[in-house]
Scaffold this motif. Structure first.
Motif, PDB file in Angstrom:
ATOM      1  N   TYR A 190       0.874  -1.178   0.000  1.00  0.00           N
ATOM      2  CA  TYR A 190       0.000   0.000   0.000  1.00  0.00           C
ATOM      3  C   TYR A 190       0.908   1.224   0.000  1.00  0.00           C
ATOM      4  O   TYR A 190       1.782   1.353   0.862  1.00  0.00           O
ATOM      5  CB  TYR A 190      -0.914   0.048   1.224  1.00  0.00           C
ATOM      6  N   GLN A 195      -9.105   6.688   3.581  1.00  0.00           N
ATOM      7  CA  GLN A 195      -8.575   5.380   3.202  1.00  0.00           C
ATOM      8  C   GLN A 195      -9.056   4.231   4.100  1.00  0.00           C
ATOM      9  O   GLN A 195      -8.900   3.070   3.733  1.00  0.00           O
ATOM     10  CB  GLN A 195      -7.041   5.410   3.210  1.00  0.00           C
ATOM     11  N   SER A 252      -7.765   0.869  -0.469  1.00  0.00           N
ATOM     12  CA  SER A 252      -8.792   0.878   0.571  1.00  0.00           C
ATOM     13  C   SER A 252      -9.487   2.231   0.581  1.00  0.00           C
ATOM     14  O   SER A 252      -8.834   3.271   0.555  1.00  0.00           O
ATOM     15  CB  SER A 252      -8.159   0.604   1.949  1.00  0.00           C
ATOM     16  N   LEU A 253     -10.816   2.209   0.592  1.00  0.00           N
ATOM     17  CA  LEU A 253     -11.608   3.434   0.646  1.00  0.00           C
ATOM     18  C   LEU A 253     -12.632   3.339   1.775  1.00  0.00           C
ATOM     19  O   LEU A 253     -13.119   2.258   2.105  1.00  0.00           O
ATOM     20  CB  LEU A 253     -12.342   3.672  -0.678  1.00  0.00           C
ATOM     21  N   PRO A 259      -9.700   5.634  -6.889  1.00  0.00           N
ATOM     22  CA  PRO A 259      -8.330   5.691  -6.349  1.00  0.00           C
ATOM     23  C   PRO A 259      -7.273   5.905  -7.429  1.00  0.00           C
ATOM     24  O   PRO A 259      -7.096   5.072  -8.320  1.00  0.00           O
ATOM     25  CB  PRO A 259      -8.164   4.338  -5.668  1.00  0.00           C
TER      26      PRO A 259
END
Length: 400
Positions: A226, A234, A302-303, A313
């Motif tokens: 990441y 996030q 990741s959201l 993203p």
């Protein structure tokens, strides 16, 4: 259309830290345009300056701190930014005679200096819409929809959409969202402008690879990477829970690179859970990050599950560039997951669904051939659709 101005919230060094917008302005320059940028100084204590950076004229302006502040200080900094820019333009006697003015979001506050320049130039105004604010602030419970801050920024947002001649949106979901929530505006100015990424022409250096693997203790491991901001948008708990669910796999490591308002809390959570498979690294240079991407096996996204706006993203393009399959946990309102399925570049699940997130991870972890196939599909999609040249051509097409 000859002279192009870009008003930036952040504009790094073109030569040492190229990014989305430096790549775009370099492409304008390479195609024969006079490119001008107004942006904050690279260091906080730098004085105002006018430089030529890789052929692009860049006016560097001292500002208040724009990143790493609390919410109130950040708001003040963004509100003052257009006034600081306007004062610098006057002080440096910049000739305001542009054919095209480009502004990005965030922040929406740049509209005031953009309209001032537009009026003096009779230029067209192009909005690169990368942040739908203030609604994202409401989704993250940073501001109230009934409060004065929301009313102030919503008024600015409406003005931004109304006064822009063209609005480039990241995805079809973004276009549809703007239409639904802003029925007053001219929909013909809305069109697709997906995020873009410059290609990497450097070969993988095995000595660098070995050094990085030894430094982070990831030799002979599958690396889930990441890279980017670590903040509320996030919802990094997704990745914490994912790492926890597979901590029994000794040859799987999670490498987390970046900074943000939530980083200390997320590190503390990992320590509390005694997760030995997570490695946290502060922000690195773009060059070093490119080297790290070359040794990653899986790219993580990741959201926040509470988003009602269709966030898309931007970090996925870096994964595409280095042929890394994408493993995503996203909110229900983004159309990124649907796009990911069409491309065939990875797997996605709904943010907060650790069970499916883990199942998708294991599908990639257990199958190196599948990782390579999906990584290749992402790469091919990027080089055919998402380079700075593609972005430049989409913008120029609107003007013609």
């Amino acid at each position: 259309m000859k002279k192009v101005a870009f008003i930036a919230l952040k504009y790094s060094s073109i030569t040492s830290e190229p990014n989305l917008y430096t790549d775009l302005m370099s492409t304008f320059f390479e195609n024969g345009h006079e490119a001008f940028v107004v942006a904050p100084t690279l260091e906080e204590n730098d004085e105002i300056s006018l430089n030529i950076e890789a052929g692009v004229n860049v006016l560097r302006v001292p500002t208040l701190r724009l990143f790493g502040n609390g919410l109130i200080k950040k708001g003040i900094s963004n509100i003052l930014l257009p006034y600081q820019y306007k004062r610098a333009l006057k002080k440096m006697k910049i000739q305001i005679d542009f054919d095209l003015i480009i502004i990005p979001t965030p922040p929406i506050t740049l509209i005031s200096v953009a309209l001032w320049m537009k009026k003096r130039s009779n230029a067209k105004l192009y909005l690169v819409l990368r942040d739908i604010f203030p609604q994202n602030g409401v989704d993250l419970e940073l501001i109230s929809k009934t409060g004065p801050a929301y009313r102030y920024f919503r008024k600015l947002e409406k003005k931004l959409y109304k006064k822009s001649d063209f609005i480039g949106c990241m995805s079809p979901g973004n276009v549809n969202y703007i239409k639904r929530h802003n029925p007053y505006m001219d929909f013909s100015k809305l069109h697709l402008l997906p995020n873009w990424e410059g290609l990497d022409t450097n070969e993988r250096d095995e000595s660098v690879t070995i050094e990085l693997q030894e430094r982070y203790n990831i030799s002979n491991k599958v690396v889930a990477l990441y890279g980017g901001n670590i903040g509320m948008p996030q919802q990094m708990e997704n990745i914490i829970h994912l790492a926890e669910s597979v901590q029994h796999l000794e040859d799987l490591a999670f490498l987390i690179i970046g900074w943000g308002s939530e980083k200390e809390r997320i590190i503390a959570m990992a320590k509390e859970k005694k997760l030995k498979n997570m490695i946290f690294v502060d922000s690195v240079t773009r060059i070093e990050f490119s080297d790290i991407l070359k040794i990653a096996d899986i790219g993580l996204v990741s959201l926040n599950e509470n988003f009602t706006i269709p966030n898309y993203p931007s970090k996925v393009n870096a994964y595409y560039k280095f042929k890394i399959p994408v493993l995503a946990a996203v909110d229900k309102n983004t159309d990124f997951g649907v796009e990911q399925e069409k491309i065939g570049c990875g797997f996605w699940s709904v943010s907060g669904d650790t069970k499916t997130f883990t199942e998708n991870l294991l599908r990639l972890y257990e199958n190196e051939t599948l990782r390579k196939e999906m990584g290749q599909k992402g790469y091919e999609y990027m080089i055919n659709n998402l380079t700075p040249k593609h972005a430049y051509e989409r913008i120029i097409a609107q003007l013609n």
